[in-house]
Design a protein around this motif. Structure first.
Motif, PDB file in Angstrom:
ATOM      1  N   ARG A 163       0.843  -1.205   0.000  1.00 52.38           N
ATOM      2  CA  ARG A 163       0.000   0.000   0.000  1.00 52.38           C
ATOM      3  C   ARG A 163       0.870   1.243   0.000  1.00 52.38           C
ATOM      4  N   LEU A 164       0.340   2.291  -0.636  1.00 51.94           N
ATOM      5  CA  LEU A 164       0.999   3.600  -0.627  1.00 51.94           C
ATOM      6  C   LEU A 164      -0.022   4.615  -0.140  1.00 51.94           C
ATOM      7  N   ILE A 165       0.325   5.363   0.897  1.00 50.73           N
ATOM      8  CA  ILE A 165      -0.638   6.303   1.488  1.00 50.73           C
ATOM      9  C   ILE A 165      -0.054   7.703   1.528  1.00 50.73           C
ATOM     10  N   ASP A 166      -0.899   8.655   1.145  1.00 50.64           N
ATOM     11  CA  ASP A 166      -0.556  10.081   1.122  1.00 50.64           C
ATOM     12  C   ASP A 166      -1.228  10.713   2.346  1.00 50.64           C
ATOM     13  N   LEU A 167      -0.409  11.283   3.244  1.00 51.93           N
ATOM     14  CA  LEU A 167      -0.926  11.824   4.504  1.00 51.93           C
ATOM     15  C   LEU A 167      -0.435  13.250   4.707  1.00 51.93           C
ATOM     16  N   VAL A 168      -1.207  14.037   5.415  1.00 45.84           N
ATOM     17  CA  VAL A 168      -0.698  15.330   5.878  1.00 45.84           C
ATOM     18  C   VAL A 168      -1.328  15.606   7.235  1.00 45.84           C
ATOM     19  N   SER A 169      -0.539  16.146   8.151  1.00 50.67           N
ATOM     20  CA  SER A 169      -1.094  16.480   9.463  1.00 50.67           C
ATOM     21  C   SER A 169      -0.181  17.468  10.177  1.00 50.67           C
ATOM     22  N   TYR A 170      -0.764  18.194  11.093  1.00 53.52           N
ATOM     23  CA  TYR A 170       0.050  18.901  12.073  1.00 53.52           C
ATOM     24  C   TYR A 170       0.674  17.868  12.995  1.00 53.52           C
ATOM     25  N   VAL A 171       1.910  18.094  13.410  1.00 55.02           N
ATOM     26  CA  VAL A 171       2.566  17.234  14.390  1.00 55.02           C
ATOM     27  C   VAL A 171       3.141  18.126  15.493  1.00 55.02           C
ATOM     28  N   PHE A 172       3.331  17.547  16.669  1.00 50.82           N
ATOM     29  CA  PHE A 172       3.796  18.319  17.824  1.00 50.82           C
ATOM     30  C   PHE A 172       5.139  17.801  18.317  1.00 50.82           C
ATOM     31  N   ARG A 173       6.037  18.729  18.606  1.00 53.92           N
ATOM     32  CA  ARG A 173       7.298  18.376  19.283  1.00 53.92           C
ATOM     33  C   ARG A 173       7.615  19.479  20.270  1.00 53.92           C
ATOM     34  N   HIS A 174       7.746  19.111  21.529  1.00 58.08           N
ATOM     35  CA  HIS A 174       7.988  20.125  22.545  1.00 58.08           C
ATOM     36  C   HIS A 174       9.451  20.520  22.553  1.00 58.08           C
ATOM     37  N   GLU A 175       9.789  21.512  21.746  1.00 57.83           N
ATOM     38  CA  GLU A 175      11.162  22.038  21.738  1.00 57.83           C
ATOM     39  C   GLU A 175      11.109  23.538  21.473  1.00 57.83           C
ATOM     40  N   PRO A 176      10.662  24.309  22.488  1.00 62.87           N
ATOM     41  CA  PRO A 176      10.560  25.763  22.332  1.00 62.87           C
ATOM     42  C   PRO A 176      11.890  26.353  21.890  1.00 62.87           C
ATOM     43  N   SER A 177      11.840  27.227  20.884  1.00 63.18           N
ATOM     44  CA  SER A 177      13.085  27.759  20.319  1.00 63.18           C
ATOM     45  C   SER A 177      12.800  29.075  19.614  1.00 63.18           C
ATOM     46  N   ASP A 178      13.829  29.912  19.512  1.00 64.39           N
ATOM     47  CA  ASP A 178      13.720  31.138  18.724  1.00 64.39           C
ATOM     48  C   ASP A 178      14.019  30.883  17.256  1.00 64.39           C
ATOM     49  N   ASP A 179      14.498  29.680  16.936  1.00 66.39           N
ATOM     50  CA  ASP A 179      14.735  29.337  15.542  1.00 66.39           C
ATOM     51  C   ASP A 179      13.369  29.209  14.863  1.00 66.39           C
ATOM     52  N   PRO A 180      13.073  30.101  13.904  1.00 62.25           N
ATOM     53  CA  PRO A 180      11.748  30.041  13.273  1.00 62.25           C
ATOM     54  C   PRO A 180      11.462  28.694  12.619  1.00 62.25           C
ATOM     55  N   ALA A 181      12.524  27.964  12.253  1.00 68.90           N
ATOM     56  CA  ALA A 181      12.336  26.667  11.598  1.00 68.90           C
ATOM     57  C   ALA A 181      12.124  25.540  12.608  1.00 68.90           C
ATOM     58  N   ARG A 182      12.274  25.843  13.892  1.00 78.49           N
ATOM     59  CA  ARG A 182      12.056  24.811  14.917  1.00 78.49           C
ATOM     60  C   ARG A 182      10.748  25.124  15.641  1.00 78.49           C
ATOM     61  N   MET A 183       9.648  24.781  15.003  1.00 76.60           N
ATOM     62  CA  MET A 183       8.346  25.065  15.591  1.00 76.60           C
ATOM     63  C   MET A 183       7.922  23.909  16.482  1.00 76.60           C
ATOM     64  N   GLN A 184       7.029  24.213  17.414  1.00 77.84           N
ATOM     65  CA  GLN A 184       6.498  23.140  18.260  1.00 77.84           C
ATOM     66  C   GLN A 184       5.372  22.400  17.563  1.00 77.84           C
ATOM     67  N   ILE A 185       4.653  23.114  16.697  1.00 76.76           N
ATOM     68  CA  ILE A 185       3.557  22.475  15.970  1.00 76.76           C
ATOM     69  C   ILE A 185       3.628  22.916  14.515  1.00 76.76           C
ATOM     70  N   PHE A 186       3.690  21.929  13.642  1.00 77.27           N
ATOM     71  CA  PHE A 186       3.932  22.205  12.217  1.00 77.27           C
ATOM     72  C   PHE A 186       3.378  21.044  11.401  1.00 77.27           C
TER      73      PHE A 186
END
Ligand code: ZN
Length: 308
Positions: free
Chosen positions: A144-167
């Protein structure tokens, strides 16, 4: 300006994005609103990926960014990344407990310890809710091949704009034999690289070095590198010394097949692999590369993103 990896360069680029209105501050580091223009870029990229994936006829399945707590405990995220997890808690008491909760809030005391865990956890990767839905199944010859998209969460608060907690992660996941999974990972590594390079993003493929937690994580880290389980496509966004992974190509071997009782076409636990596109990071890489004014981006890039 970026260029070095000191914290101030991250903060400076983040402020630039706030001033341009592309990201909107929420008061929490790594949690941002996005402007219409920012979302147009993400939607344009998704349309591009959809066109590229279409000849493969994937199933499309979208899940909310929640995973049952019972399913979460079947994977080793709690062992490898406990510091990144997101657990949903709520209030389950009666009237007296509620009065106490509100009193603690009013008195400035810690009221959060009166909460109890709900049945769900926030997902750390877009493909995790998929595997439990295949429990008890045996895959056909072509898998099977599945195409998915979702918000995901990682608790790593940062000022790096590319290191978001939810993306958001856009993924293509393969379930099948060991060979099918490996081919998927390798083909998408090339396809993903070609997609990103066609947009003017000078990505490089590197073997990933995930931040597995603590002393026990050393083995997992070594295994990941030795077995070359994960590649990342990296590009400098805020730091040339520490380029940002904007996509990853993962081989899970039979880990999820085993954990969730999914049989491959050969009767053995299914092997799985996925590619994940980090949508916000890709948008940020595009803004970094082509400037904050989308109207001034190269014509070819605008056309591929169908922004023109
Ligand atoms: Zn995945």
């Amino acid at each position: 300006m970026c260029g070095t990896d000191d914290a101030s360069s991250y903060r400076a680029y983040l402020d630039e994005l706030f001033r341009a209105g592309l990201l909107i501050s929420s008061g929490v580091r790594g949690v941002y609103g996005r402007s219409g223009t920012f979302e147009d870029v993400i939607m344009g990229f998704e349309r591009y990926v959809t066109r590229e994936g279409k000849p493969l006829s994937p199933e499309v399945m979208h899940f909310p960014p929640l995973l049952s707590r019972a399913h979460y405990t079947k994977i080793n995220h709690i062992h490898n990344f406990p510091d990144l997890m997101g657990s949903v808690h709520t209030f389950m008491g009666g009237d007296p407990e509620h009065r106490e909760l509100v009193r603690k809030l009013a008195d400035g005391e810690d009221w959060t310890r009166d909460l109890a865990p709900a049945d769900v956890m926030l997902i750390p990767a877009a493909c995790y809710p998929l595997y439990p839905t295949a429990t008890g199944t045996t895959l056909g010859a072509s898998g099977r091949l599945i195409d998915l998209v979702s918000y995901v969460f990682r608790h790593e608060p940062s000022d790096d704009p590319a290191r978001m907690q939810i993306f958001r992660q856009r993924e293509y996941v393969r379930l099948g034999t060991a060979e099918q999974a490996l081919n998927h990972r390798n083909e998408w590594l090339e396809r993903g690289k070609a997609i990103l390079q066609s947009l003017g993003l000078a990505v490089e493929a590197v073997v990933a070095n995930d931040p597995f937690f603590g002393r026990g994580g050393r083995l997992a880290k070594a295994t990941q590198r030795e077995q070359v389980l994960k590649f990342e496509l990296v590009i400098p966004i805020c730091s040339t010394e520490k380029p940002t992974a904007i996509s990853s190509c993962n081989l899970h071997l039979d880990y999820f097949g085993h954990a969730f009782g999914i049989d491959g076409p050969d009767g053995q636990p299914a092997h799985t692999a996925c590619i994940g596109f980090g949508l916000e990071r890709i948008a940020l890489a595009l803004f970094k590369t082509h400037g904050l004014n989308v109207d001034a981006w190269p014509k070819g890039v605008r056309e591929l993103l169908t922004l023109a």
